[in-house]
Write a protein that holds these residues in place. Structure first.
Motif, PDB file in Angstrom:
ATOM      1  N   ILE A 122      -1.799 -31.065  49.648  1.00 42.67           N
ATOM      2  CA  ILE A 122      -1.534 -30.072  50.684  1.00 42.67           C
ATOM      3  C   ILE A 122      -2.520 -28.919  50.607  1.00 42.67           C
ATOM      4  O   ILE A 122      -2.850 -28.280  51.607  1.00 42.67           O
ATOM      5  CB  ILE A 122      -0.083 -29.560  50.605  1.00 42.67           C
ATOM      6  CG1 ILE A 122       0.295 -28.777  51.863  1.00 42.67           C
ATOM      7  CG2 ILE A 122       0.133 -28.729  49.360  1.00 42.67           C
ATOM      8  CD1 ILE A 122       0.285 -29.582  53.134  1.00 42.67           C
ATOM      9  N   ASN A 123      -3.046 -28.625  49.391  1.00 43.27           N
ATOM     10  CA  ASN A 123      -4.002 -27.536  49.232  1.00 43.27           C
ATOM     11  C   ASN A 123      -5.310 -27.816  49.964  1.00 43.27           C
ATOM     12  O   ASN A 123      -6.058 -26.889  50.294  1.00 43.27           O
ATOM     13  CB  ASN A 123      -4.281 -27.286  47.750  1.00 43.27           C
ATOM     14  CG  ASN A 123      -3.071 -26.720  47.030  1.00 43.27           C
ATOM     15  OD1 ASN A 123      -2.218 -26.096  47.654  1.00 43.27           O
ATOM     16  ND2 ASN A 123      -2.980 -26.942  45.733  1.00 43.27           N
ATOM     17  N   ALA A 124      -5.606 -29.092  50.204  1.00 39.07           N
ATOM     18  CA  ALA A 124      -6.812 -29.431  50.949  1.00 39.07           C
ATOM     19  C   ALA A 124      -6.681 -29.036  52.416  1.00 39.07           C
ATOM     20  O   ALA A 124      -7.686 -28.821  53.097  1.00 39.07           O
ATOM     21  CB  ALA A 124      -7.091 -30.936  50.839  1.00 39.07           C
ATOM     22  N   LEU A 125      -5.450 -28.941  52.912  1.00 36.81           N
ATOM     23  CA  LEU A 125      -5.211 -28.587  54.306  1.00 36.81           C
ATOM     24  C   LEU A 125      -4.864 -27.116  54.485  1.00 36.81           C
ATOM     25  O   LEU A 125      -5.098 -26.555  55.552  1.00 36.81           O
ATOM     26  CB  LEU A 125      -4.064 -29.437  54.868  1.00 36.81           C
ATOM     27  CG  LEU A 125      -4.256 -30.953  54.828  1.00 36.81           C
ATOM     28  CD1 LEU A 125      -2.992 -31.643  55.323  1.00 36.81           C
ATOM     29  CD2 LEU A 125      -5.455 -31.368  55.669  1.00 36.81           C
ATOM     30  N   LEU A 126      -4.282 -26.517  53.451  1.00 32.53           N
ATOM     31  CA  LEU A 126      -3.837 -25.129  53.530  1.00 32.53           C
ATOM     32  C   LEU A 126      -4.464 -24.314  52.408  1.00 32.53           C
ATOM     33  O   LEU A 126      -3.951 -24.303  51.285  1.00 32.53           O
ATOM     34  CB  LEU A 126      -2.312 -25.052  53.427  1.00 32.53           C
ATOM     35  CG  LEU A 126      -1.499 -25.606  54.587  1.00 32.53           C
ATOM     36  CD1 LEU A 126      -0.028 -25.614  54.237  1.00 32.53           C
ATOM     37  CD2 LEU A 126      -1.736 -24.788  55.840  1.00 32.53           C
ATOM     38  N   PRO A 127      -5.562 -23.630  52.672  1.00 32.53           N
ATOM     39  CA  PRO A 127      -6.167 -22.784  51.642  1.00 32.53           C
ATOM     40  C   PRO A 127      -5.195 -21.693  51.187  1.00 32.53           C
ATOM     41  O   PRO A 127      -4.266 -21.324  51.918  1.00 32.53           O
ATOM     42  CB  PRO A 127      -7.373 -22.173  52.359  1.00 32.53           C
ATOM     43  CG  PRO A 127      -7.642 -23.073  53.516  1.00 32.53           C
ATOM     44  CD  PRO A 127      -6.309 -23.608  53.933  1.00 32.53           C
ATOM     45  N   ALA A 128      -5.402 -21.186  50.009  1.00 32.64           N
ATOM     46  CA  ALA A 128      -4.553 -20.114  49.486  1.00 32.64           C
ATOM     47  C   ALA A 128      -4.579 -18.921  50.434  1.00 32.64           C
ATOM     48  O   ALA A 128      -5.624 -18.574  50.994  1.00 32.64           O
ATOM     49  CB  ALA A 128      -5.025 -19.702  48.099  1.00 32.64           C
ATOM     50  N   ASP A 129      -3.431 -18.311  50.635  1.00 31.57           N
ATOM     51  CA  ASP A 129      -3.306 -17.152  51.524  1.00 31.57           C
ATOM     52  C   ASP A 129      -2.587 -16.048  50.757  1.00 31.57           C
ATOM     53  O   ASP A 129      -1.356 -16.031  50.676  1.00 31.57           O
ATOM     54  CB  ASP A 129      -2.525 -17.534  52.780  1.00 31.57           C
ATOM     55  CG  ASP A 129      -2.575 -16.464  53.855  1.00 31.57           C
ATOM     56  OD1 ASP A 129      -2.475 -15.269  53.508  1.00 31.57           O
ATOM     57  OD2 ASP A 129      -2.723 -16.823  55.041  1.00 31.57           O
ATOM     58  N   PRO A 130      -3.335 -15.114  50.174  1.00 31.44           N
ATOM     59  CA  PRO A 130      -2.717 -14.065  49.361  1.00 31.44           C
ATOM     60  C   PRO A 130      -1.681 -13.239  50.117  1.00 31.44           C
ATOM     61  O   PRO A 130      -0.687 -12.797  49.526  1.00 31.44           O
ATOM     62  CB  PRO A 130      -3.909 -13.200  48.929  1.00 31.44           C
ATOM     63  CG  PRO A 130      -5.091 -14.123  49.007  1.00 31.44           C
ATOM     64  CD  PRO A 130      -4.814 -15.027  50.164  1.00 31.44           C
ATOM     65  N   VAL A 131      -1.900 -13.015  51.405  1.00 35.03           N
ATOM     66  CA  VAL A 131      -0.951 -12.212  52.180  1.00 35.03           C
ATOM     67  C   VAL A 131       0.396 -12.913  52.269  1.00 35.03           C
ATOM     68  O   VAL A 131       1.451 -12.327  51.985  1.00 35.03           O
ATOM     69  CB  VAL A 131      -1.501 -11.926  53.593  1.00 35.03           C
ATOM     70  CG1 VAL A 131      -0.416 -11.267  54.458  1.00 35.03           C
ATOM     71  CG2 VAL A 131      -2.726 -11.030  53.517  1.00 35.03           C
ATOM     72  N   LEU A 132       0.378 -14.178  52.635  1.00 36.44           N
ATOM     73  CA  LEU A 132       1.632 -14.916  52.755  1.00 36.44           C
ATOM     74  C   LEU A 132       2.286 -15.143  51.403  1.00 36.44           C
ATOM     75  O   LEU A 132       3.521 -15.131  51.287  1.00 36.44           O
ATOM     76  CB  LEU A 132       1.390 -16.243  53.467  1.00 36.44           C
ATOM     77  CG  LEU A 132       1.120 -16.114  54.972  1.00 36.44           C
ATOM     78  CD1 LEU A 132       0.598 -17.420  55.540  1.00 36.44           C
ATOM     79  CD2 LEU A 132       2.385 -15.682  55.712  1.00 36.44           C
ATOM     80  N   GLU A 133       1.480 -15.314  50.377  1.00 33.70           N
ATOM     81  CA  GLU A 133       2.039 -15.451  49.035  1.00 33.70           C
ATOM     82  C   GLU A 133       2.738 -14.160  48.613  1.00 33.70           C
ATOM     83  O   GLU A 133       3.794 -14.194  47.990  1.00 33.70           O
ATOM     84  CB  GLU A 133       0.922 -15.815  48.052  1.00 33.70           C
ATOM     85  CG  GLU A 133       0.393 -17.240  48.241  1.00 33.70           C
ATOM     86  CD  GLU A 133      -0.861 -17.510  47.439  1.00 33.70           C
ATOM     87  OE1 GLU A 133      -1.273 -16.625  46.645  1.00 33.70           O
ATOM     88  OE2 GLU A 133      -1.451 -18.593  47.594  1.00 33.70           O
ATOM     89  N   SER A 134       2.164 -13.016  48.973  1.00 31.73           N
ATOM     90  CA  SER A 134       2.785 -11.734  48.628  1.00 31.73           C
ATOM     91  C   SER A 134       4.078 -11.522  49.417  1.00 31.73           C
ATOM     92  O   SER A 134       5.027 -10.898  48.931  1.00 31.73           O
ATOM     93  CB  SER A 134       1.818 -10.579  48.878  1.00 31.73           C
ATOM     94  OG  SER A 134       1.601 -10.372  50.263  1.00 31.73           O
ATOM     95  N   VAL A 135       4.124 -12.058  50.641  1.00 29.82           N
ATOM     96  CA  VAL A 135       5.352 -11.969  51.436  1.00 29.82           C
ATOM     97  C   VAL A 135       6.490 -12.702  50.736  1.00 29.82           C
ATOM     98  O   VAL A 135       7.607 -12.175  50.607  1.00 29.82           O
ATOM     99  CB  VAL A 135       5.117 -12.554  52.847  1.00 29.82           C
ATOM    100  CG1 VAL A 135       6.446 -12.781  53.573  1.00 29.82           C
ATOM    101  CG2 VAL A 135       4.235 -11.624  53.666  1.00 29.82           C
ATOM    102  N   LEU A 136       6.213 -13.901  50.261  1.00 29.77           N
ATOM    103  CA  LEU A 136       7.252 -14.650  49.549  1.00 29.77           C
ATOM    104  C   LEU A 136       7.671 -13.938  48.268  1.00 29.77           C
ATOM    105  O   LEU A 136       8.853 -13.936  47.900  1.00 29.77           O
ATOM    106  CB  LEU A 136       6.748 -16.062  49.240  1.00 29.77           C
ATOM    107  CG  LEU A 136       6.531 -16.977  50.454  1.00 29.77           C
ATOM    108  CD1 LEU A 136       5.993 -18.329  50.002  1.00 29.77           C
ATOM    109  CD2 LEU A 136       7.814 -17.147  51.256  1.00 29.77           C
ATOM    110  N   GLU A 137       6.706 -13.333  47.593  1.00 34.06           N
ATOM    111  CA  GLU A 137       7.028 -12.585  46.377  1.00 34.06           C
ATOM    112  C   GLU A 137       7.883 -11.364  46.707  1.00 34.06           C
ATOM    113  O   GLU A 137       8.853 -11.054  46.004  1.00 34.06           O
ATOM    114  CB  GLU A 137       5.738 -12.151  45.678  1.00 34.06           C
ATOM    115  CG  GLU A 137       5.947 -11.382  44.381  1.00 34.06           C
ATOM    116  CD  GLU A 137       6.665 -12.187  43.309  1.00 34.06           C
ATOM    117  OE1 GLU A 137       7.297 -11.575  42.431  1.00 34.06           O
ATOM    118  OE2 GLU A 137       6.612 -13.447  43.356  1.00 34.06           O
TER     119      GLU A 137
END
Length: 208
Positions: free
Chosen positions: A2-17
């Motif tokens: 899935i990482n090949a299709l969805l690059p890391a997104d720090p903003v969205l990761e921070s939202v989940l955090e």
């Protein structure tokens, strides 16, 4: 993969955090489902979106990012705490100017919207027993070509059991039956298996 299709997104990761720190339940859409919602916005050319069920704004951000600068997204959230967290997340993600978060019971909020309003895309992801009522309201706010997306409609396969005592299952079953029986709608349902388990969603295009 899935990482090949969805690059890391720090903003969205921070939202989940942020959602986790604020004590929100971890029931946001998965990242690949968020991307799918974003693709729906892009493919339909949506300029106005109604979301029923905000939680912390994770799915809201996925969709709002795809809206043009003058686009609008109205999202309905029952919990004042969840709504406050969502507003913080929307601000951090840089999309707050496109989004209106309305607090209160969704059925009351829907009844208070301008009856002349129509939306290009409607995402239903709130309390499942009320899904039939949400569909009725979604149709009132639809035009020809509106896309209506319903989340969590498979429920680990429980939706296939007509005798289920689960009110969420019964709400989803009636929701699906109503869509299938409505001559205004062309619809389908897809199952998904992933980090959120076995579930699925419905897609319906309003024909008139």
């Amino acid at each position: 993969m899935i990482n090949a299709l969805l690059p890391a997104d720090p903003v969205l990761e921070s939202v989940l955090e942020n959602n986790h720190k604020a004590g929100l339940p971890a029931i946001d859409v998965a990242a690949n489902q968020g991307q799918l919602l974003a693709l729906f916005v892009r493919m339909t050319g949506a300029r106005s979106i109604l979301e029923i069920g905000t939680l912390g704004g994770y799915s809201t951000i996925w969709m709002a990012r795809e809206l043009p600068e003058n686009g609008r997204l109205t999202t309905l959230e029952f919990s004042p705490h969840h709504a406050a967290v969502a507003r913080q997340n929307l601000q951090s993600a840089g999309v707050a100017h496109k989004v209106e978060v309305i607090e209160g019971p969704a059925l009351e909020s829907l009844a208070a919207l301008d009856p002349a309003t129509t939306f290009d895309l409607i995402f239903i992801d709130a309390d499942k027993p009320n899904n039939p009522h949400y569909l009725e309201w979604a149709l009132r706010f639809s035009r020809s070509g509106t896309l209506i997306v319903g989340d969590n409609v498979v429920r680990e396969g429980e939706v296939t059991h007509p005798a289920s005592s689960d009110k969420s299952v019964q709400g989803v079953r009636k929701f699906i039956e109503m869509m299938g029986n409505n001559p205004r709608l062309t619809c389908t349902a897809l199952q998904t298996v992933g980090v959120k388990g076995w579930d699925g969603f419905t897609l319906a295009i309003v024909e008139r």
